[in-house]
Design a protein around this motif. Structure first.
Motif, short mmCIF file in Angstrom:
data_model
loop_
_atom_site.label_atom_id
_atom_site.label_comp_id
_atom_site.label_asym_id
_atom_site.label_seq_id
_atom_site.Cartn_x
_atom_site.Cartn_y
_atom_site.Cartn_z
N SER A 1 0.83 -1.20 0.00
CA SER A 1 0.00 0.00 0.00
C SER A 1 0.87 1.26 0.00
CB SER A 1 -0.93 0.00 1.21
OG SER A 1 -1.86 -1.06 1.14
N LEU A 2 1.98 1.21 0.74
CA LEU A 2 2.89 2.35 0.77
C LEU A 2 3.45 2.62 -0.62
CD1 LEU A 2 4.45 4.43 2.52
CD2 LEU A 2 6.23 2.69 2.78
N MET A 3 3.79 1.57 -1.36
CA MET A 3 4.33 1.74 -2.70
C MET A 3 3.29 2.29 -3.67
SD MET A 3 7.52 1.10 -2.66
CE MET A 3 7.46 1.88 -1.03
N ILE A 4 2.02 2.07 -3.38
CA ILE A 4 0.96 2.66 -4.20
C ILE A 4 0.85 4.15 -3.95
CG2 ILE A 4 -1.54 2.74 -4.55
CD1 ILE A 4 -1.60 -0.25 -3.99
N VAL A 5 0.89 4.54 -2.69
CA VAL A 5 0.58 5.92 -2.32
C VAL A 5 1.80 6.84 -2.33
CG1 VAL A 5 -0.24 7.38 -0.41
CG2 VAL A 5 -1.44 5.26 -0.98
#
Length: 354
Positions: free
Chosen positions: A195-199
């Motif tokens: 999720s961090l890599m998405i945002v």
């Protein structure tokens, strides 16, 4: 007598009550926020929609204050990161990464998705807008706080008008469900990183953009995409991200065309209510969530955060059509990136975790 027993039986099941409550609460909150015409007014119906799109009872006073406090504290936390980001960029960016990661990890290990989303939105929004203008971020915090309070109030109003008791069953209460298994912290950490890599890359782009204050709705969508993908498998997450954006974008386009023909608050409210009635049966099923409930609830959110700012632009005399198109393009691009990020990141996932 059988006839009297049939007449006394509730006409609605619990899913129907929740569908009508979602549509009524979200639309009435949007009507109120537009009528009072404060800045960031679209935050209020988003807050109400988030709460009513879950098969949960109305929060008590303590719970309502807790939800508002989570959002406001996240904004203030982002504000506290600004001196580090502006004066010690590497330290500030590291702290930002840790804060965003924790907001995803909170949800991935079983925490409230609503609070997790509020934490992500607040941190990302405050840091991005604050690097452009301190006055702007203070206005954002003020507007978001007012919207959050109004959103919770309309959750209570919706539950009062359409309580669960309308669908009260005369059957014996179901047995207490077994306690959920303990969270898999190893997978939770991996999902939080995903999720961090998405945002994060999109948040960094907003962080260094001079126009970030104008794209607060896009930041809300980006933050929600990270939370949306926090617990799903690769194919499910990718499909959900694409479908929620396509459905929400199509709904926003249809709503925008209707409002161009009849630009009144009454029609705007009815459009949002109708969208809730269309999405509701795909969000709730039986006594819980529909299998595609997450996709459709985020689609409803997408429609609101695209359409509501465009209506505000139109009321202010701005080039609303051009800004509406800009937001649509940015939503599409961020979704394409998010889906690619999910597939690329999970390609390196150890086989035993898949």
């Amino acid at each position: 007598m059988p006839t009297s027993q049939s007449a006394a039986r509730p006409a609605l099941d619990i899913a129907s009550v929740r569908i009508f409550r979602l549509a009524f609460g979200t639309a009435s909150c949007l009507w109120f926020s537009q009528a009072v015409a404060w800045d960031m007014s679209f935050i209020a119906p988003v807050m109400t929609m988030f709460m009513l799109a879950l098969p949960l009872p109305a929060p008590n006073l303590k719970g309502g204050i807790g939800f508002v406090a989570a959002l406001v504290l996240a904004l203030l936390a982002g504000l506290l990161l600004l001196p580090r980001i502006l004066n010690q960029p590497m330290v500030g960016l590291l702290l930002l990464v840790l804060a965003l990661y924790w907001s995803f990890y909170f949800t991935a290990k079983g925490g409230s998705a609503v609070i997790g989303t509020f934490l992500t939105v607040g941190i990302a929004m405050a840091t991005a807008v604050g690097t452009v203008s301190l006055d702007a971020v203070l206005l954002v915090i003020q507007g978001v706080a007012a919207g959050a309070v109004a959103g919770i109030v309309f959750v209570w109003i919706a539950h009062a008008v359409l309580p669960d008791s309308l669908a009260a069953s005369t059957a014996a209460p179901a047995a207490k469900p077994p306690a959920p298994p303990p969270p898999d912290l190893f997978n939770a950490r991996w999902n939080a990183f995903r999720s961090l890599m998405i945002v994060l890359p999109i948040a960094l782009w907003f962080l260094f953009s001079s126009a970030s204050a104008a794209y607060v709705p896009v930041m809300i969508k980006v933050a929600s995409m990270g939370q949306q993908a926090s617990n799903d498998a690769t194919k499910v997450a990718g499909r959900s991200l694409i479908m929620s954006t396509l459905i929400g974008g199509l709904g926003a386009i249809i709503g925008w065309q209707i409002l161009r023909l009849t630009p009144t608050l009454a029609v705007y409210t009815l459009v949002i209510a109708l969208a809730g009635l269309v999405a509701g049966p795909r969000i709730f099923k039986g006594k819980g969530m529909h299998p595609d409930g997450g996709t459709w609830s985020y689609a409803y959110l997408t429609m609101i955060v695209i359409l509501a700012p465009a209506v505000m632009d139109s009321a202010g005399g701005d080039a609303a059509g051009a800004k509406f198109l800009d937001r649509m393009i940015m939503f599409a691009l961020t979704t394409i990136y998010a889906v690619l990020a999910v597939y690329v990141f999970d390609a390196f996932r150890p086989r035993r975790m898949r």
